[in-house]
Write a protein that holds these residues in place. Structure first.
Motif, PDB file in Angstrom:
ATOM      1  N   MET A  61     -10.709   1.486  -6.360  1.00  0.00           N
ATOM      2  CA  MET A  61     -10.617   0.524  -7.044  1.00  0.00           C
ATOM      3  C   MET A  61      -9.590   0.494  -8.407  1.00  0.00           C
ATOM      4  O   MET A  61      -8.749  -0.458  -8.548  1.00  0.00           O
ATOM      5  CB  MET A  61     -12.037   0.274  -7.736  1.00  0.00           C
ATOM      6  N   TYR A  62      -9.586   1.566  -9.045  1.00  0.00           N
ATOM      7  CA  TYR A  62      -8.633   1.769 -10.017  1.00  0.00           C
ATOM      8  C   TYR A  62      -7.295   1.955  -9.370  1.00  0.00           C
ATOM      9  O   TYR A  62      -6.083   1.491 -10.097  1.00  0.00           O
ATOM     10  CB  TYR A  62      -8.997   3.109 -11.040  1.00  0.00           C
ATOM     11  N   GLY A  63      -6.838   2.612  -8.168  1.00  0.00           N
ATOM     12  CA  GLY A  63      -5.660   2.507  -7.616  1.00  0.00           C
ATOM     13  C   GLY A  63      -5.128   0.970  -7.351  1.00  0.00           C
ATOM     14  O   GLY A  63      -4.011   0.551  -7.676  1.00  0.00           O
ATOM     15  N   LEU A  64      -5.954   0.266  -6.670  1.00  0.00           N
ATOM     16  CA  LEU A  64      -5.765  -1.342  -6.539  1.00  0.00           C
ATOM     17  C   LEU A  64      -5.285  -2.021  -7.766  1.00  0.00           C
ATOM     18  O   LEU A  64      -4.467  -2.671  -7.747  1.00  0.00           O
ATOM     19  CB  LEU A  64      -6.850  -1.841  -5.932  1.00  0.00           C
ATOM     20  N   LYS A  65      -6.349  -1.693  -8.893  1.00  0.00           N
ATOM     21  CA  LYS A  65      -6.261  -2.542 -10.017  1.00  0.00           C
ATOM     22  C   LYS A  65      -4.781  -2.060 -10.876  1.00  0.00           C
ATOM     23  O   LYS A  65      -4.049  -2.980 -11.086  1.00  0.00           O
ATOM     24  CB  LYS A  65      -7.141  -1.965 -11.056  1.00  0.00           C
ATOM     25  N   ASN A  66      -4.514  -0.838 -10.990  1.00  0.00           N
ATOM     26  CA  ASN A  66      -3.048  -0.467 -11.540  1.00  0.00           C
ATOM     27  C   ASN A  66      -2.026  -0.862 -10.703  1.00  0.00           C
ATOM     28  O   ASN A  66      -0.834  -1.259 -11.207  1.00  0.00           O
ATOM     29  CB  ASN A  66      -3.185   0.941 -11.767  1.00  0.00           C
ATOM     30  N   SER A  67      -2.127  -0.671  -9.407  1.00  0.00           N
ATOM     31  CA  SER A  67      -0.844  -0.866  -8.512  1.00  0.00           C
ATOM     32  C   SER A  67      -0.577  -2.240  -8.597  1.00  0.00           C
ATOM     33  O   SER A  67       0.417  -2.758  -8.413  1.00  0.00           O
ATOM     34  CB  SER A  67      -1.207  -0.400  -6.994  1.00  0.00           C
ATOM     35  N   LEU A  68      -1.421  -3.037  -8.293  1.00  0.00           N
ATOM     36  CA  LEU A  68      -1.420  -4.635  -8.236  1.00  0.00           C
ATOM     37  C   LEU A  68      -0.570  -5.018  -9.552  1.00  0.00           C
ATOM     38  O   LEU A  68       0.218  -5.871  -9.752  1.00  0.00           O
ATOM     39  CB  LEU A  68      -2.541  -5.427  -7.817  1.00  0.00           C
ATOM     40  N   ALA A  69      -1.365  -4.484 -10.652  1.00  0.00           N
ATOM     41  CA  ALA A  69      -0.770  -4.588 -12.206  1.00  0.00           C
ATOM     42  C   ALA A  69       0.796  -4.570 -12.054  1.00  0.00           C
ATOM     43  O   ALA A  69       1.729  -5.346 -12.556  1.00  0.00           O
ATOM     44  CB  ALA A  69      -1.663  -4.063 -13.071  1.00  0.00           C
ATOM     45  N   SER A  70       1.161  -3.218 -11.669  1.00  0.00           N
ATOM     46  CA  SER A  70       2.421  -2.916 -11.554  1.00  0.00           C
ATOM     47  C   SER A  70       3.586  -3.976 -10.635  1.00  0.00           C
ATOM     48  O   SER A  70       4.638  -4.330 -11.018  1.00  0.00           O
ATOM     49  CB  SER A  70       2.741  -1.630 -11.014  1.00  0.00           C
ATOM     50  N   LYS A  71       2.916  -4.252  -9.485  1.00  0.00           N
ATOM     51  CA  LYS A  71       3.277  -5.067  -8.623  1.00  0.00           C
ATOM     52  C   LYS A  71       4.026  -6.284  -9.073  1.00  0.00           C
ATOM     53  O   LYS A  71       4.901  -6.952  -8.671  1.00  0.00           O
ATOM     54  CB  LYS A  71       2.643  -5.207  -7.357  1.00  0.00           C
ATOM     55  N   VAL A  72       3.063  -6.909  -9.833  1.00  0.00           N
ATOM     56  CA  VAL A  72       3.020  -8.283 -10.237  1.00  0.00           C
ATOM     57  C   VAL A  72       3.837  -8.386 -11.806  1.00  0.00           C
ATOM     58  O   VAL A  72       3.835  -9.555 -12.092  1.00  0.00           O
ATOM     59  CB  VAL A  72       1.794  -9.203 -10.206  1.00  0.00           C
ATOM     60  N   GLY A  73       3.600  -7.165 -12.412  1.00  0.00           N
ATOM     61  CA  GLY A  73       4.239  -7.115 -13.539  1.00  0.00           C
ATOM     62  C   GLY A  73       3.293  -7.713 -14.730  1.00  0.00           C
ATOM     63  O   GLY A  73       3.823  -8.276 -15.680  1.00  0.00           O
ATOM     64  N   VAL A  74       2.159  -7.070 -14.631  1.00  0.00           N
ATOM     65  CA  VAL A  74       1.332  -7.493 -15.668  1.00  0.00           C
ATOM     66  C   VAL A  74       0.535  -6.242 -16.331  1.00  0.00           C
ATOM     67  O   VAL A  74       0.652  -5.133 -15.512  1.00  0.00           O
ATOM     68  CB  VAL A  74      -0.044  -8.343 -15.456  1.00  0.00           C
ATOM     69  N   LYS A  75       0.018  -6.216 -17.539  1.00  0.00           N
ATOM     70  CA  LYS A  75      -0.638  -4.973 -17.954  1.00  0.00           C
ATOM     71  C   LYS A  75      -2.056  -4.848 -17.054  1.00  0.00           C
ATOM     72  O   LYS A  75      -2.616  -5.677 -16.487  1.00  0.00           O
ATOM     73  CB  LYS A  75      -1.172  -5.029 -19.441  1.00  0.00           C
ATOM     74  N   PRO A  76      -2.459  -3.420 -16.821  1.00  0.00           N
ATOM     75  CA  PRO A  76      -3.482  -3.176 -15.917  1.00  0.00           C
ATOM     76  C   PRO A  76      -4.863  -3.891 -16.605  1.00  0.00           C
ATOM     77  O   PRO A  76      -5.637  -4.352 -15.670  1.00  0.00           O
ATOM     78  CB  PRO A  76      -3.641  -1.756 -16.020  1.00  0.00           C
ATOM     79  N   GLU A  77      -4.978  -3.984 -17.902  1.00  0.00           N
ATOM     80  CA  GLU A  77      -6.200  -4.771 -18.201  1.00  0.00           C
ATOM     81  C   GLU A  77      -6.255  -6.403 -17.927  1.00  0.00           C
ATOM     82  O   GLU A  77      -7.158  -6.731 -18.141  1.00  0.00           O
ATOM     83  CB  GLU A  77      -6.216  -4.579 -19.818  1.00  0.00           C
ATOM     84  N   LYS A  78      -5.205  -6.684 -17.248  1.00  0.00           N
ATOM     85  CA  LYS A  78      -5.075  -8.102 -16.991  1.00  0.00           C
ATOM     86  C   LYS A  78      -5.771  -8.283 -15.577  1.00  0.00           C
ATOM     87  O   LYS A  78      -6.072  -9.507 -14.908  1.00  0.00           O
ATOM     88  CB  LYS A  78      -3.853  -8.788 -17.013  1.00  0.00           C
ATOM     89  N   VAL A  79      -5.924  -7.103 -14.865  1.00  0.00           N
ATOM     90  CA  VAL A  79      -6.336  -7.258 -13.455  1.00  0.00           C
ATOM     91  C   VAL A  79      -7.818  -6.541 -13.343  1.00  0.00           C
ATOM     92  O   VAL A  79      -8.266  -5.728 -13.774  1.00  0.00           O
ATOM     93  CB  VAL A  79      -5.445  -6.347 -12.502  1.00  0.00           C
ATOM     94  N   ARG A  80      -8.459  -7.339 -12.584  1.00  0.00           N
ATOM     95  CA  ARG A  80      -9.903  -6.780 -12.116  1.00  0.00           C
ATOM     96  C   ARG A  80     -10.044  -6.953 -10.717  1.00  0.00           C
ATOM     97  O   ARG A  80      -9.607  -7.959  -9.944  1.00  0.00           O
ATOM     98  CB  ARG A  80     -11.058  -7.840 -12.596  1.00  0.00           C
ATOM     99  N   ALA A  81     -10.290  -5.868 -10.186  1.00  0.00           N
ATOM    100  CA  ALA A  81     -10.412  -5.607  -8.621  1.00  0.00           C
ATOM    101  C   ALA A  81     -11.805  -5.572  -8.174  1.00  0.00           C
ATOM    102  O   ALA A  81     -12.489  -4.799  -8.908  1.00  0.00           O
ATOM    103  CB  ALA A  81      -9.741  -4.412  -8.154  1.00  0.00           C
ATOM    104  N   ILE A  82     -12.390  -6.256  -7.099  1.00  0.00           N
ATOM    105  CA  ILE A  82     -13.719  -6.234  -6.794  1.00  0.00           C
ATOM    106  C   ILE A  82     -13.794  -5.987  -5.128  1.00  0.00           C
ATOM    107  O   ILE A  82     -13.142  -6.687  -4.437  1.00  0.00           O
ATOM    108  CB  ILE A  82     -14.382  -7.712  -7.107  1.00  0.00           C
ATOM    109  N   SER A  83     -14.715  -5.294  -4.841  1.00  0.00           N
ATOM    110  CA  SER A  83     -14.926  -4.632  -3.537  1.00  0.00           C
ATOM    111  C   SER A  83     -16.239  -4.064  -3.479  1.00  0.00           C
ATOM    112  O   SER A  83     -16.380  -2.904  -3.465  1.00  0.00           O
ATOM    113  CB  SER A  83     -13.559  -3.746  -3.039  1.00  0.00           C
TER     114      SER A  83
END
Lengths: 339, 749
Positions: B210-232
């Motif tokens: 979950m934390y890999g998905l959240k942080n990696s996607l944040a980097s990929k789209v150029g937003v801060k990690p706290e802006k991303v929530r990953a749910i699975s």
């Protein structure tokens, strides 16, 4: 999948009105009949088949799904489902090769859906045919070449191939029909006709995109199998990579008429190794009047595969096919026949 | 108790049913693509039909004319996406090949994505999009022209002078082995749904981290990690394929932002073969020198592994093959072969499946050469130290062999190949070792305990089918002294405290250790305020009996106590390969996984097992069937005998599949996967699996981690392929050294 018009025919006449515009056997035909849908819908999803109109003939089940066994033989309506025919006690007893060829095919779910008419028209599983991202497939796009000839061809045919196509006929039931001299009944714009099942499929030759001899709009309505008392000693042997739900690497449909140790009559058809349901008439001739000793069986198997050609990965099918036939004949000879 | 729920033996927990079992069997469990979003648009991927080339023109006129199409994304309008660093350790990008063109670097690379009002419209348009591609000749595999060999940075164990020991050995064995390309094919496809709310986004995607998905996607789209929530919440199978960010996720996020509307992608089965990772083909050269009594004086293992052009992904299983027995001297080597393929990645037991197959096949060949029973050959080479002198924390290999051999009836085996028959069927019996390193990662958890005896556990763990919900519930119940029904477990959401990647069989050890720590902290607060002490942790995990804390809570003036805990295993050190270390907890929060244990800990930490297989091969037609398989496994504390048995059973079945069936076929002319669907990529069906017996061998190991758990998820599919191959040799006298073992390989004999 591309958009299409769906039309439900309430009877054969209505089906023919909508279906007559094109050859149901050709992949690129604009009109296609829909029964169980287990081949057609699959290929439509893969974008291999792009009909403009799909004519649903399942309503014909009322009149064309009967299983009738009489003194003349067996008559099977084309809309009978594979599972219904495989489950018939009469067929299991008198024509075990038919029941076995059906129940060793596909999965229970598919057998409950698929019709006999659709079954014999099932299209090849050639991976290059089924994947439109390969440009070269003569069956899908006439004149484009054959990717399988020098490609991954472990599952491909060694009999009845041409320079243009080595795709395997994938079915099992067809072998039982051809072995037992079945007839096909069809209905078309010009009325009804019947002809030997052996004449239904066309070897690929130079036009692998035309797979059968059906005329424009013709609809298969029934199969008839002449009474063959010795079909009680018949079986379908299917050799495959796993125990169920898998196509044949090699298969044999055999029926034996024994008189003591000698073979009075025999029927042999081969599957998994040929481009069409394959009757091995030369092999039958070699066995008639002989015993089932190892030397004779070797000659019979060699005759069945005379002219077979491998294309690399499938070279083994020649040897496997011979052994499959040998084993099937031995097993049939050893069968205990219920009276 | 029944077969599915074996009686716990010493140091084993009760076979509690899965907490989410009812949800799953009634279809109520919501997987990522089941999560409702408001007015979604649907995406369909366009993938490259060639493995190498350059997109020279794109014509989308027909595709855009399909009613309902909203937009089409290609390399021409996706430049906003950032490049994500490839991370072969997990957590980051799954590949360096992240662009959607114009350069094409592997078969099935994503080159476009249609988004439409309906799935059907998106699919229709995808088929109508035209890409002109200037094609170049690709290199497909080991033997293709144009491949490049290189040394990945992998550990290559060495001890003593293995060359000299080999030259001096009384008995010498040399052999080559090969394993094919394989794909995970989890039943749940690769899906991604993204919904934006102003500058925040929620991603629903099946994930093993979950934390890999959240942080990696944040980097990929150029937003801060706290802006991303990953749910699975649930994952329908992953097996390593859902541990890293694949290129599709950023694309879906970008589309959802552009369209200002949630976008849902469910990639097709065949696309799954090329848009994610896979197990690459390997080759092995093994050299063994032994004394006449079987004692191995020299072990040499060279491995070659295929990978993509840019990425040096290697599993390097010599790290484990070199430790399995007390070899005299060891020499190892690992090479990458770079070709025009997508980047491989983790697949269940990545290093040990291919490398232990090679070792365990070689052990059987050596046993025949020595005229020794293969079990006895293992016994002679069993020991508590490896060739470098490092000691094992615990090792129950021979207990596993002895229990499995007895259950199997191994003593009745006639070792002569082809000697055992049943009518037309040749019978073969074979065995092999299973081994998997015991890993653990940093983890955090929050536990709430209420006066009414109810507990709530929060940890962003991953319910990938392994039973993590249930065993976390069990450990909390045990520590807090309450029935397991009183524990609510929340996982699969990046708002919860982080768990390590659900890879390397780390989850149970890591999550249970940190949850136990949080529970102990709650107990300490209760005890300091006159509460009834919690029962001491017991030998076996069980549900606790009621404790009356109402008075204590009343004294504290609260209804609920909450504790947050972090656990960094002492084995977590700078990864010797990457050579970097920051605070491991910070690393975890920022989406990097760091695993300790295995061969890198103070002691060698491994779970072990032994598998025995019966094969039947038809005398004429040579088809191979496996009527019987017995596996015995020792892996420290077993949290739940039901979920453990299920894991082992799945592993053994996969092992049979790996031996006889699974191989992704590659057309060497085009470097393309041809059997990219479940009809042509063969796995066993029910009819193929007949008798399967799992034996849980008791073992206690307090060194591995606070809860004494060794990971088991990747143990039972190791060695199975060798056991089958060894059995096939016993049946037929034919030694197949390239998997899968298909009947044509036995026809010539």
């Amino acid at each position: 999948m591309q958009p299409f018009v769906y039309s439900r025919a309430e009877d054969a006449a209505a089906a023919l009105r909508n279906g007559n515009a094109s050859l149901p056997s050709a992949v690129e035909s604009a009109n296609q009949y829909l029964a169980g849908g287990t081949t057609l819908v699959d290929l439509m999803k893969l974008n291999v088949m792009r009909p403009r109109m799909v004519v649903d003939i399942n309503a014909l089940e009322k009149t064309a799904a009967q299983i009738e066994l009489g003194a003349q033989g067996l008559r099977l309506g084309a809309l009978a489902r594979m599972s219904a025919v495989a489950d018939s006690a009469d067929i299991r007893k008198n024509f075990p090769v038919i029941a076995q060829s059906l129940e060793l095919a596909a999965s229970a779910q598919i057998r409950n859906m698929a019709s006999l008419g659709g079954n014999v028209l099932q299209r090849t599983r050639c991976i290059y045919f089924r994947d439109t991202s390969y440009p070269n497939c003569n069956k899908r796009t006439p004149g484009s070449g054959c990717a399988a000839l020098e490609g991954i061809n472990r599952m491909h045919a060694v009999l009845g191939t041409s320079r243009d196509c080595i795709a395997t006929y994938p079915g099992d039931f067809g072998q039982a029909l051809i072995a037992l001299d079945a007839q096909v009944e069809v209905q078309g714009q010009d009325g009804k006709r019947a002809f030997p099942f052996a004449q239904l499929h066309r070897q690929p030759g130079a036009s692998p995109h035309i797979e059968t001899t059906l005329k424009e709009g013709e609809l298969i309505t029934a199969f008839t199998i002449p009474a063959l008392p010795f079909a009680k000693r018949s079986l379908y042997l299917k050799i495959r990579d796993r125990s169920s739900y898998e196509f044949a690497l090699a298969s044999a449909a055999v029926a034996l008429d024994l008189e003591g140790d000698k073979v009075r009559d025999v029927r042999i058809a081969l599957g998994g190794v040929a481009t069409v349901p394959w009757r091995a008439a030369d092999a039958e001739a070699r066995l008639k009047g002989k015993g089932l000793d190892d030397q004779t069986l070797t000659e019979v198997a060699n005759a069945a595969f005379a002219g077979a050609t491998g294309h690399g990965h499938n070279d083994f099918k020649v040897e496997l096919g011979k052994r499959t036939l040998t084993r099937a004949l031995k097993q049939a000879a050893a069968m205990e026949i219920p009276t | 108790m029944n077969r599915a729920a074996p009686d716990p033996k010493q140091n084993m927990g009760k076979p509690e049913p899965r907490l989410e079992g009812r949800l799953k069997v009634t279809g109520e469990a919501r997987y990522a693509s089941d999560m409702p979003v408001n007015n979604p648009a649907f995406a369909f991927l366009i993938t490259s039909p060639v493995a190498k080339g350059q997109i020279t023109a794109i014509d989308l006129a027909d595709a855009k004319a399909v009613p309902g199409v909203l937009d089409i994304f290609t390399h021409e309008n996706t430049g906003d996406l950032k490049h994500l660093k490839y991370d072969p350790q997990g957590g980051g990008g799954s590949t360096s090949i992240q662009d959607f063109g114009p350069k094409i670097q592997h078969d099935g690379q994503i080159i476009g994505m249609v988004v439409a009002d309906t799935y059907e419209a998106a699919r229709e348009a995808a088929y109508k999009a035209k890409f002109e591609i200037a094609t170049e000749k690709p290199s497909a595999g080991f033997h293709s022209e144009g491949v490049k060999e290189a040394s990945p940075k992998k550990s290559e164990p060495k001890a003593g002078d293995a060359e000299k020991a080999f030259d001096d050995a009384a008995v010498k064995f040399e052999g080559w082995y090969g394993t094919p390309t394989q794909h995970h094919n989890p039943i749940e496809l690769f899906t991604t749904t993204v919904a934006w709310n102003n500058d925040e986004l929620t991603v629903y995607e099946p994930s093993q981290f979950m934390y890999g998905l959240k942080n990696s996607l944040a980097s990929k789209v150029g937003v801060k990690p706290e802006k991303v929530r990953a749910i699975s919440h649930f994952v329908g199978g992953a097996f390593g394929s859902k541990a890293q960010l694949t290129p599709r996720t950023g694309l879906v996020a970008l589309a959802a932002k552009r369209l200002n509307r949630p976008v849902k992608l469910v990639a097709t089965r065949d696309q799954g073969f090329t848009i994610a990772t896979y197990r690459a083909e390997t080759q092995h050269k093994i050299r063994i020198g032994a004394q006449r009594d079987g004692k191995i004086t020299s072990f040499q293992h060279q491995g070659w592994e295929l990978t993509s052009r840019p990425d040096a992904y290697a599993v390097g299983g010599v790290e484990d093959s070199a430790r399995l027995y007390s070899f005299g001297a060891v020499k190892t080597d690992v090479k990458n072969v770079h070709a025009d393929r997508n980047t491989p990645g983790f697949m269940r037991s990545p290093p040990v499946v291919p490398y232990i197959y090679a070792l365990e096949s070689a052990m059987d060949e050596l046993a025949y050469q020595l005229k020794m029973d293969p079990v006895e050959l293992r016994r002679v080479n069993d020991g508590m130290k490896d060739a470098t002198g490092k000691e094992w924390s615990s090792r129950s290999l021979m207990q596993c062999y002895d229990e499995a051999a007895a259950a199997f009836g191994w003593s009745k085996r006639n070792a002569e190949p082809g000697s055992m028959r049943d009518g037309d069927w040749l019978i073969g019996w074979g065995c092999a070792s299973a081994v998997y390193p015991t890993h653990m990662g940093p983890a955090a958890a929050r536990v709430q305990f209420s006066a009414d005896g109810q507990a709530r556990v929060q940890i962003a763990a991953h319910e990938i089918g392994t039973g993590i919900l249930t065993v976390v519930g069990q450990i909390a119940a045990e520590r807090l002294g309450i029935p397991v029904e009183n524990v609510r477990v929340e996982v699969g959401d990046s708002v919860l405290p982080p768990a390590p990647v659900a890879g390397g069989s780390t989850q149970t050890a890591s999550c249970c250790s940190v949850v136990a720590k949080a529970c102990d902290a709650i107990n300490a607060r209760l005890n300091a305020n006159g509460g009834t002490p919690a029962p001491a942790p017991r030998e076996t995990v069980g549900t606790g009996t009621g404790r009356n804390h109402e008075e204590t809570f009343a004294r504290l003036g609260v209804a609920t106590l909450e504790e947050y805990a972090e656990q960094v295993p002492k084995e977590v050190k700078p990864n010797p390969v990457m050579g970097l270390v920051v605070d491991p907890m910070k690393k975890l929060y920022s989406g990097s996984s760091m695993l300790g244990g295995g061969s890198h800990a103070e002691k060698l930490m491994y779970a072990l097992g032994a598998e025995f297989v019966e094969v039947r091969v038809h005398r004429l037609t040579r088809e191979i069937r496996v009527p019987r398989i017995v596996g015995a496994f020792a892996a420290g504390r077993i949290m739940n005998t039901r979920t453990a048995r299920s894991q082992y059973m799945g592993g053994m079945i996969w092992g049979i599949s790996s031996a006889l069936h699974e191989a992704t076929e590659i057309d060497p002319r085009y470097a393309r996967y041809t059997n990219d669907n479940l009809a042509d990529y063969i796995i066993p069906v029910n009819a193929d699996i007949q008798q399967l017996e799992v034996i849980l061998v008791p073992e206690k190991d307090d060194l591995v981690n606070p809860v004494g758990v060794k990971g088991i998820g990747e143990l039972a599919n190791v060695g199975t392929a060798a056991a089958v191959a060894n059995a096939v040799f016993h049946a037929t006298g034919v030694r197949v050294r390239e998997l899968p073992i298909r009947l044509e390989k036995l026809l010539t004999a």
